[in-house]
Motif scaffolding. Structure first.
Motif, PDB file in Angstrom:
ATOM      1  N   PRO A 191      12.387   1.278 -13.743  1.00  0.00           N
ATOM      2  CA  PRO A 191      10.971   1.318 -13.436  1.00  0.00           C
ATOM      3  C   PRO A 191      10.721   0.878 -11.992  1.00  0.00           C
ATOM      4  CG  PRO A 191      11.437  -0.454 -15.002  1.00  0.00           C
ATOM      5  CD  PRO A 191      12.702   0.305 -14.770  1.00  0.00           C
ATOM      6  N   ALA A 192       9.656   1.393 -11.424  1.00  0.00           N
ATOM      7  CA  ALA A 192       9.310   1.047 -10.046  1.00  0.00           C
ATOM      8  C   ALA A 192       9.089  -0.457  -9.937  1.00  0.00           C
ATOM      9  CB  ALA A 192       8.069   1.796  -9.606  1.00  0.00           C
ATOM     10  N   SER A 193       9.660  -1.057  -8.898  1.00  0.00           N
ATOM     11  CA  SER A 193       9.522  -2.504  -8.724  1.00  0.00           C
ATOM     12  C   SER A 193       8.432  -2.856  -7.720  1.00  0.00           C
ATOM     13  CB  SER A 193      10.856  -3.108  -8.287  1.00  0.00           C
ATOM     14  OG  SER A 193      11.272  -2.521  -7.071  1.00  0.00           O
ATOM     15  N   ILE A 194       7.907  -1.857  -7.030  1.00  0.00           N
ATOM     16  CA  ILE A 194       6.805  -2.102  -6.095  1.00  0.00           C
ATOM     17  C   ILE A 194       5.747  -1.031  -6.296  1.00  0.00           C
ATOM     18  CG2 ILE A 194       8.255  -3.219  -4.361  1.00  0.00           C
ATOM     19  CD1 ILE A 194       8.190  -0.612  -2.769  1.00  0.00           C
ATOM     20  N   ASP A 195       4.558  -1.342  -5.879  1.00  0.00           N
ATOM     21  CA  ASP A 195       3.451  -0.392  -5.959  1.00  0.00           C
ATOM     22  C   ASP A 195       3.334   0.304  -4.613  1.00  0.00           C
ATOM     23  OD1 ASP A 195       1.118   1.025  -6.241  1.00  0.00           O
ATOM     24  OD2 ASP A 195      -0.162  -0.736  -6.545  1.00  0.00           O
ATOM     25  N   PRO A 196       3.650   1.608  -4.554  1.00  0.00           N
ATOM     26  CA  PRO A 196       3.609   2.331  -3.272  1.00  0.00           C
ATOM     27  C   PRO A 196       2.229   2.279  -2.617  1.00  0.00           C
ATOM     28  CG  PRO A 196       4.650   3.674  -4.965  1.00  0.00           C
ATOM     29  CD  PRO A 196       4.122   2.456  -5.634  1.00  0.00           C
ATOM     30  N   GLU A 197       1.186   2.326  -3.427  1.00  0.00           N
ATOM     31  CA  GLU A 197      -0.176   2.299  -2.863  1.00  0.00           C
ATOM     32  C   GLU A 197      -0.470   0.960  -2.198  1.00  0.00           C
ATOM     33  OE1 GLU A 197      -2.022   4.928  -2.366  1.00  0.00           O
ATOM     34  OE2 GLU A 197      -0.356   6.008  -3.309  1.00  0.00           O
ATOM     35  N   GLU A 198       0.047  -0.128  -2.765  1.00  0.00           N
ATOM     36  CA  GLU A 198      -0.163  -1.445  -2.175  1.00  0.00           C
ATOM     37  C   GLU A 198       0.509  -1.526  -0.809  1.00  0.00           C
ATOM     38  OE1 GLU A 198       0.303  -6.165  -3.407  1.00  0.00           O
ATOM     39  OE2 GLU A 198       1.250  -4.634  -4.636  1.00  0.00           O
ATOM     40  N   VAL A 199       1.719  -0.969  -0.702  1.00  0.00           N
ATOM     41  CA  VAL A 199       2.431  -0.961   0.582  1.00  0.00           C
ATOM     42  C   VAL A 199       1.658  -0.123   1.590  1.00  0.00           C
ATOM     43  CG1 VAL A 199       4.543  -0.257   1.774  1.00  0.00           C
ATOM     44  CG2 VAL A 199       4.680  -1.340  -0.474  1.00  0.00           C
ATOM     45  N   ARG A 200       1.215   1.057   1.177  1.00  0.00           N
ATOM     46  CA  ARG A 200       0.454   1.931   2.093  1.00  0.00           C
ATOM     47  C   ARG A 200      -0.845   1.276   2.537  1.00  0.00           C
ATOM     48  NH1 ARG A 200       2.337   5.923  -1.826  1.00  0.00           N
ATOM     49  NH2 ARG A 200       4.113   6.975  -0.885  1.00  0.00           N
ATOM     50  N   ALA A 201      -1.521   0.576   1.623  1.00  0.00           N
ATOM     51  CA  ALA A 201      -2.782  -0.093   1.970  1.00  0.00           C
ATOM     52  C   ALA A 201      -2.535  -1.203   2.991  1.00  0.00           C
ATOM     53  CB  ALA A 201      -3.427  -0.668   0.709  1.00  0.00           C
ATOM     54  N   LEU A 202      -1.490  -1.972   2.807  1.00  0.00           N
ATOM     55  CA  LEU A 202      -1.183  -3.040   3.758  1.00  0.00           C
ATOM     56  C   LEU A 202      -0.812  -2.452   5.119  1.00  0.00           C
ATOM     57  CD1 LEU A 202       0.846  -5.434   1.426  1.00  0.00           C
ATOM     58  CD2 LEU A 202      -1.416  -5.869   2.403  1.00  0.00           C
ATOM     59  N   LYS A 203      -0.081  -1.355   5.107  1.00  0.00           N
ATOM     60  CA  LYS A 203       0.290  -0.694   6.363  1.00  0.00           C
ATOM     61  C   LYS A 203      -0.952  -0.162   7.068  1.00  0.00           C
ATOM     62  CE  LYS A 203       3.077   0.988   9.441  1.00  0.00           C
ATOM     63  NZ  LYS A 203       3.717   0.135  10.410  1.00  0.00           N
ATOM     64  N   ALA A 204      -1.897   0.375   6.290  1.00  0.00           N
ATOM     65  CA  ALA A 204      -3.140   0.896   6.856  1.00  0.00           C
ATOM     66  C   ALA A 204      -3.960  -0.214   7.507  1.00  0.00           C
ATOM     67  CB  ALA A 204      -3.965   1.594   5.777  1.00  0.00           C
ATOM     68  N   GLU A 205      -3.789  -1.450   7.039  1.00  0.00           N
ATOM     69  CA  GLU A 205      -4.474  -2.600   7.640  1.00  0.00           C
ATOM     70  C   GLU A 205      -3.785  -3.048   8.926  1.00  0.00           C
ATOM     71  OE1 GLU A 205      -4.900  -5.850   4.869  1.00  0.00           O
ATOM     72  OE2 GLU A 205      -5.499  -4.494   3.261  1.00  0.00           O
TER      73      GLU A 205
END
Length: 184
Positions: free
Chosen positions: A139-153
């Motif tokens: 199973p995925a161990s990280i949330d890709p959207e959370e990483v993308r959101a932090l990068k967008a910040e």
């Protein structure tokens, strides 16, 4: 002329006590041990320490050593170059004799064969499970959207990795996603 014992088991829940007892009974003055897979010598720190310091006339006494004929031959070659020999506690292995060396080579071949069979069976089991739709992978161990959101910040991959408790490489937005999403 020291007798140096080396004990190892593959996992942390396995017990070294029988090997340690056998090595003491074999007259080992120094015994090093570790709980790590024998499929490779790469991360076996205690074995590396022994091989670095063993000298002429010394004997490395073992119960088990390697599951790869290549690793086994490298260890024996290192010992031979240093003028040391290898002996086993319960098998007629003694690289100081021709018969002992031949027996060691045969055991190494069969150990590698067993490891390869185990790997083949595991791959067959995974393929069968995938074909039946049972095996979905890890199973995925990280949330890709959370990483993308932090990068967008504007947060750096290093800071994203620190915040999420993941490796920096996994914090790079272009590397986030499942293997299927990434085309692997």
């Amino acid at each position: 002329m020291a007798r140096i014992g080396y004990a190892s088991v593959s996992t942390t829940h396995q017990d070294l006590s029988l090997q340690l007892t056998a090595l003491k009974a074999a007259g080992c003055e120094v015994i090093r041990s570790e709980k790590i897979s024998a499929t490779s010598t790469n991360s076996r720190v205690e074995l590396a320490t022994i091989l670095a310091f063993i000298g002429v006339g010394d004997t490395l006494v073992i119960d088990r050593l390697a599951r790869s004929i290549g690793d086994l031959q490298d260890i024996v070659s290192t010992l031979k170059a240093k003028g040391a020999i290898l002996q086993a506690t319960e098998k007629p292995i003694d690289t100081g004799t021709a018969a002992g060396k031949a027996f060691l080579d045969m055991l190494g071949v069969f150990a590698e064969f067993e490891t390869n069979l185990r790997r083949e069976r595991q791959l067959e089991g995974v393929a069968t499970a995938k074909a039946e739709g049972v095996y979905k992978g890890r199973p995925a161990s990280i949330d890709p959207e959370e990483v993308r959101a932090l990068k967008a910040e504007g947060i750096s991959p290093t800071e994203i990795a620190r915040r999420l408790g993941i490796g920096r490489a996994r914090a790079a937005p272009e590397r986030v996603g499942t293997a299927r999403e990434l085309g692997r």
